[in-house]
Design an enzyme around this catalytic site. Structure first.
Site, short mmCIF file in Angstrom:
data_model
loop_
_atom_site.label_atom_id
_atom_site.label_comp_id
_atom_site.label_asym_id
_atom_site.label_seq_id
_atom_site.Cartn_x
_atom_site.Cartn_y
_atom_site.Cartn_z
CB SER A 244 -0.89 -0.15 1.29
OG SER A 244 -2.00 0.83 1.05
CG ASP B 97 -6.99 -1.71 -3.72
OD1 ASP B 97 -7.49 -0.67 -3.29
OD2 ASP B 97 -5.87 -2.15 -3.39
CG HIS C 238 -6.06 -1.92 0.20
ND1 HIS C 238 -4.94 -1.41 -0.62
CD2 HIS C 238 -5.42 -1.28 1.31
CE1 HIS C 238 -4.04 -1.12 -0.24
NE2 HIS C 238 -4.18 -1.12 1.04
#
Length: 339
Positions: free
Chosen positions: A174, A279, A309
């Site tokens: 991320s 996501d 996610h």
């Protein structure tokens, strides 16, 4: 990317797991204080639960916390080294790992169990690095910290039980994936990279371009921020909150590594990329892998259709979760043999 819209269709096993969870307030909130309050009470227990039953014995590795001086701050660097087996000399390839959390939450404990297992399974030394968080330390504190810490590790490999000639990887998830991409580009400009080159990147659900800086040529390939705007766990509005707290210039390549000059992509090390189908950041990972591959970089891509996610923290018992975890270790193995 338009052809990947079907990846947003929810995975039935994940949907079933989600339905069985008791109603609870979201872990992420556009109130940063709530995000930080939830981190030790909800995120860390979920991270640990993911590896329950899979952890090696404590005798199989050694953990050492070090401090790296950077720009007046002391960054925590947690080093996990496998206990040498017969025939091993105590020197291992090294992974420099950068945690996620939208540049604003998190620390080395986020992936602590993950990298302990990885170190033992893959016979690799892992340096799990902290960096200063926004908004108290706004952009570019985080990329500056990561680059300085990476250079320190490269210059002091013996202190981390490493032999970088056996492999020198960098990775993150991320926001950590974003910092991985940025730090890799920046390190290539440093003379140290000539003698201590990075040999691989692990990019797990990275953000590679601020939505306000999408290049015209790529706008038709960056649709997931809209397609998955209401995704569970990480929504578009939550991602925008993280970006606002980070306070970076959208067009700065140190925030949007897609915008580094095209010639720099040709010299990037091999990359393993993991992408969640539901996501907002899905197309970031897909596009970045495509751009690298088209510039001659060796890449390996794994896509997890129909899950959001960090789905693994919400649905650790699903088959796709175990594949995601196993693929991560296989990706490290692939990178160690990709050069």
């Amino acid at each position: 990317m338009a052809e990947y819209a079907h990846l947003s269709n929810i995975n039935t096993e994940f949907a079933d797991a989600l339905a069985k969870l008791p109603p609870a307030p979201p872990v992420l909130s556009e109130d940063l204080a709530i995000c930080r309050e939830n981190y030790p009470t909800k995120v860390i227990p979920a991270c640990h639960a993911l590896f329950e039953g899979y952890m090696p014995p404590e005798s199989a590795y050694k953990v050492t916390d070090r401090r790296i001086d950077v720009d007046g701050a002391q960054l925590l660097a947690r080093c996990v080294v496998p206990t040498p087996k017969t025939g091993e000399d105590g020197k291992f390839p090294l992974l420099f790992w950068i945690h996620g959390g939208g540049w604003t939450i998190g620390g080395v404990d986020w992936d602590d169990y993950k990298v302990r297992k990885l170190a033992v399974d893959q016979r690799i030394s892992v340096v799990n690095i902290d960096y200063r968080l926004a908004p108290e330390n706004p952009f570019p504190a985080a990329p500056n910290d990561c680059l300085a810490a990476l250079k320190y590790v490269a210059s002091n490999e013996e202190s981390f039980s490493a032999d970088l000639s056996r492999g020198f990887l960098i990775g993150g998830m991320s926001a950590g994936g974003n910092l991985t991409a940025v730090t890799t580009h920046q390190y290539l400009d440093d003379p140290l990279s000539k003698s201590k080159p990075l040999t691989g990147q692990l990019l797990v659900a990275p953000i590679i371009c601020h939505p306000k800086a999408y290049p015209e040529a790529y706008k038709s390939q960056l649709l997931s921020m809209e397609q998955n705007k209401n995704a569970p766990i990480l929504s578009r509005s939550m991602m925008n909150a993280f970006l606002n707290w980070y306070q970076g210039n959208p067009s700065d390549p140190r925030l949007s590594p897609l915008l580094f000059p095209s010639h720099k992509f040709k010299v990037l090390p091999p990359a393993f990329v993991q992408v969640y189908g539901m996501d907002p950041l899905r197309d970031d990972g897909l596009l970045y892998e495509k751009v690298m591959r088209e510039n001659g970089v060796k890449t390996k891509l794994e896509i997890y259709p129909g899950v959001p996610h960090a789905f693994e923290l919400a649905a650790p018992s699903t088959k796709l979760c175990r594949k995601f975890v196993d693929d991560f270790e296989k990706g490290v193995q692939w990178l160690l043999h990709a050069v």
